[in-house]
Design a protein around this motif. Structure first.
Motif, PDB file in Angstrom:
ATOM      1  N   LEU A  11       1.268   0.455  11.902  1.00  0.00           N
ATOM      2  CA  LEU A  11       2.321  -0.303  11.230  1.00  0.00           C
ATOM      3  C   LEU A  11       2.446  -1.760  11.644  1.00  0.00           C
ATOM      4  O   LEU A  11       3.023  -2.564  10.915  1.00  0.00           O
ATOM      5  CB  LEU A  11       3.672   0.400  11.424  1.00  0.00           C
ATOM      6  CG  LEU A  11       3.758   1.827  10.883  1.00  0.00           C
ATOM      7  CD1 LEU A  11       5.177   2.362  11.040  1.00  0.00           C
ATOM      8  CD2 LEU A  11       3.326   1.893   9.418  1.00  0.00           C
ATOM      9  N   ARG A  12       1.923  -2.133  12.814  1.00  0.00           N
ATOM     10  CA  ARG A  12       2.104  -3.508  13.289  1.00  0.00           C
ATOM     11  C   ARG A  12       0.937  -4.416  12.940  1.00  0.00           C
ATOM     12  O   ARG A  12       0.917  -5.590  13.349  1.00  0.00           O
ATOM     13  CB  ARG A  12       2.315  -3.517  14.812  1.00  0.00           C
ATOM     14  CG  ARG A  12       3.466  -2.641  15.299  1.00  0.00           C
ATOM     15  CD  ARG A  12       4.766  -2.856  14.566  1.00  0.00           C
ATOM     16  NE  ARG A  12       5.266  -4.215  14.671  1.00  0.00           N
ATOM     17  CZ  ARG A  12       6.384  -4.638  14.112  1.00  0.00           C
ATOM     18  NH1 ARG A  12       7.109  -3.822  13.384  1.00  0.00           N
ATOM     19  NH2 ARG A  12       6.783  -5.889  14.260  1.00  0.00           N
ATOM     20  N   LYS A  13      -0.027  -3.930  12.172  1.00  0.00           N
ATOM     21  CA  LYS A  13      -1.171  -4.759  11.814  1.00  0.00           C
ATOM     22  C   LYS A  13      -0.730  -5.887  10.876  1.00  0.00           C
ATOM     23  O   LYS A  13       0.156  -5.704  10.047  1.00  0.00           O
ATOM     24  CB  LYS A  13      -2.258  -3.910  11.152  1.00  0.00           C
ATOM     25  CG  LYS A  13      -2.923  -2.927  12.111  1.00  0.00           C
ATOM     26  CD  LYS A  13      -4.077  -2.190  11.445  1.00  0.00           C
ATOM     27  CE  LYS A  13      -4.790  -1.280  12.433  1.00  0.00           C
ATOM     28  NZ  LYS A  13      -5.933  -0.574  11.808  1.00  0.00           N
ATOM     29  N   GLU A  14      -1.373  -7.056  11.007  1.00  0.00           N
ATOM     30  CA  GLU A  14      -0.991  -8.226  10.231  1.00  0.00           C
ATOM     31  C   GLU A  14      -1.084  -7.979   8.725  1.00  0.00           C
ATOM     32  O   GLU A  14      -0.201  -8.378   7.965  1.00  0.00           O
ATOM     33  CB  GLU A  14      -1.881  -9.426  10.611  1.00  0.00           C
ATOM     34  CG  GLU A  14      -1.590 -10.005  11.985  1.00  0.00           C
ATOM     35  CD  GLU A  14      -0.207 -10.649  12.063  1.00  0.00           C
ATOM     36  OE1 GLU A  14       0.105 -11.491  11.205  1.00  0.00           O
ATOM     37  OE2 GLU A  14       0.548 -10.294  12.975  1.00  0.00           O
ATOM     38  N   GLU A  15      -2.160  -7.320   8.279  1.00  0.00           N
ATOM     39  CA  GLU A  15      -2.325  -7.109   6.847  1.00  0.00           C
ATOM     40  C   GLU A  15      -1.250  -6.177   6.289  1.00  0.00           C
ATOM     41  O   GLU A  15      -0.844  -6.306   5.141  1.00  0.00           O
ATOM     42  CB  GLU A  15      -3.721  -6.558   6.522  1.00  0.00           C
ATOM     43  CG  GLU A  15      -4.032  -5.192   7.145  1.00  0.00           C
ATOM     44  CD  GLU A  15      -4.717  -5.295   8.495  1.00  0.00           C
ATOM     45  OE1 GLU A  15      -5.480  -4.367   8.829  1.00  0.00           O
ATOM     46  OE2 GLU A  15      -4.490  -6.302   9.195  1.00  0.00           O
ATOM     47  N   VAL A  16      -0.789  -5.265   7.132  1.00  0.00           N
ATOM     48  CA  VAL A  16       0.284  -4.361   6.709  1.00  0.00           C
ATOM     49  C   VAL A  16       1.594  -5.137   6.571  1.00  0.00           C
ATOM     50  O   VAL A  16       2.338  -4.967   5.603  1.00  0.00           O
ATOM     51  CB  VAL A  16       0.454  -3.192   7.711  1.00  0.00           C
ATOM     52  CG1 VAL A  16       1.670  -2.347   7.358  1.00  0.00           C
ATOM     53  CG2 VAL A  16      -0.799  -2.325   7.715  1.00  0.00           C
ATOM     54  N   GLY A  17       1.867  -6.014   7.528  1.00  0.00           N
ATOM     55  CA  GLY A  17       3.067  -6.833   7.465  1.00  0.00           C
ATOM     56  C   GLY A  17       3.079  -7.743   6.251  1.00  0.00           C
ATOM     57  O   GLY A  17       4.113  -7.915   5.592  1.00  0.00           O
ATOM     58  N   ASN A  18       1.938  -8.334   5.937  1.00  0.00           N
ATOM     59  CA  ASN A  18       1.855  -9.224   4.781  1.00  0.00           C
ATOM     60  C   ASN A  18       2.040  -8.466   3.461  1.00  0.00           C
ATOM     61  O   ASN A  18       2.721  -8.945   2.549  1.00  0.00           O
ATOM     62  CB  ASN A  18       0.510  -9.953   4.775  1.00  0.00           C
ATOM     63  CG  ASN A  18       0.430 -11.018   5.856  1.00  0.00           C
ATOM     64  OD1 ASN A  18       1.436 -11.597   6.233  1.00  0.00           O
ATOM     65  ND2 ASN A  18      -0.765 -11.264   6.372  1.00  0.00           N
ATOM     66  N   MET A  19       1.443  -7.272   3.380  1.00  0.00           N
ATOM     67  CA  MET A  19       1.628  -6.461   2.176  1.00  0.00           C
ATOM     68  C   MET A  19       3.082  -6.003   2.059  1.00  0.00           C
ATOM     69  O   MET A  19       3.655  -5.969   0.960  1.00  0.00           O
ATOM     70  CB  MET A  19       0.693  -5.247   2.195  1.00  0.00           C
ATOM     71  CG  MET A  19       0.937  -4.262   1.050  1.00  0.00           C
ATOM     72  SD  MET A  19       0.708  -4.989  -0.600  1.00  0.00           S
ATOM     73  CE  MET A  19      -0.997  -4.537  -0.923  1.00  0.00           C
ATOM     74  N   ALA A  20       3.710  -5.692   3.190  1.00  0.00           N
ATOM     75  CA  ALA A  20       5.108  -5.248   3.172  1.00  0.00           C
ATOM     76  C   ALA A  20       6.017  -6.344   2.648  1.00  0.00           C
ATOM     77  O   ALA A  20       6.989  -6.080   1.932  1.00  0.00           O
ATOM     78  CB  ALA A  20       5.542  -4.820   4.569  1.00  0.00           C
TER      79      ALA A  20
END
Length: 232
Positions: free
Chosen positions: A88-97
């Motif tokens: 959950l803390r990956k950068e790409e996940v944060g950007n998609m969120a």
């Protein structure tokens, strides 16, 4: 008496860290709504959903089942039965969120669960629209922020400790772009609720921020409850 504490603020302000500690001090439940949205973002990334297509996001999100459970005091986020905490803390996940969380169908799917949790138990909930949209009647509302440079530096040091290569200015630019998206989105934009207390953590330690929020809680919940009892 059931009470809710809403902590809102931009990316990298330390909301999750602070909310967990405040919940621990008050022996109540910490609900990380950001983690729920990140789980949804992870689901969309795994399905290679086009982030530029709102209809595709809205349709795809219907297949995601997201829930929260606690094991030994730790919050576990389940995505279709899988513990997805490590991702959950990956950068790409944060950007998609940041993109998918503005989608009305995504928000509708997660909103009901969050409100049910808050109605049944004492919770500390953090995100970007808790005090303005999800829990507008929360007894305590905090708007936690810090300068973009401070937030970028915190993230930079965090990534360095993990042995990952990173660029401070790139992280800062990414944070400022996310701030702009979150503050200007049509659905539930990031903003300070009128009755929220502003806490700027730029020059504060974690312990100082927690102490300040506990002080606000004591003033708004404990003291007001005592006054109410005395008046009755």
């Amino acid at each position: 008496m059931i009470y809710n504490i809403a902590i809102d603020g931009p990316a990298g302000a330390g909301k999750s860290t602070i909310a967990k500690k405040v919940a621990g001090e008050l022996s109540c439940v910490y609900v990380d709504t950001g983690a729920m949205y990140r789980a949804m973002a992870l689901y969309l990334l795994r399905r290679n959903v086009n982030r530029e297509n709102p209809d595709e996001i809205g349709e795809a999100c219907q297949g995601a089942e997201i829930s929260i459970e606690y094991k030994n005091g730790e919050q576990i986020v389940l995505l279709n039965g899988e513990n997805v905490n490590p991702f959950l803390r990956k950068e790409e996940v944060g950007n998609m969120a940041s993109v998918s969380s503005a989608n009305p169908r995504v928000r509708e799917k997660l909103l009901d669960l969050q409100r049910k949790l808050a109605a049944s138990m004492n919770v500390v909930m953090d995100g970007r629209d808790i005090g303005t949209t999800i829990l507008p009647n929360a007894e305590v509302k905090i708007y936690l922020t810090a300068s973009s440079f401070t937030r970028a530096k915190r993230r930079y040091l965090e990534l360095q400790e993990k042995g990952l290569c990173c660029d401070l200015e790139e992280i800062r630019k990414d944070i400022e772009e996310r701030d702009s998206r979150d503050m200007n989105r049509e659905i539930s934009p990031l903003k300070q609720a009128e009755d929220a207390v502003l806490v700027d953590s730029s020059e504060m330690t974690i312990e100082e921020v927690v102490k300040r929020i506990l002080q606000i809680f004591h003033e708004k919940v404990i003291l007001s409850d005592e006054v109410g009892k005395n008046e009755s």
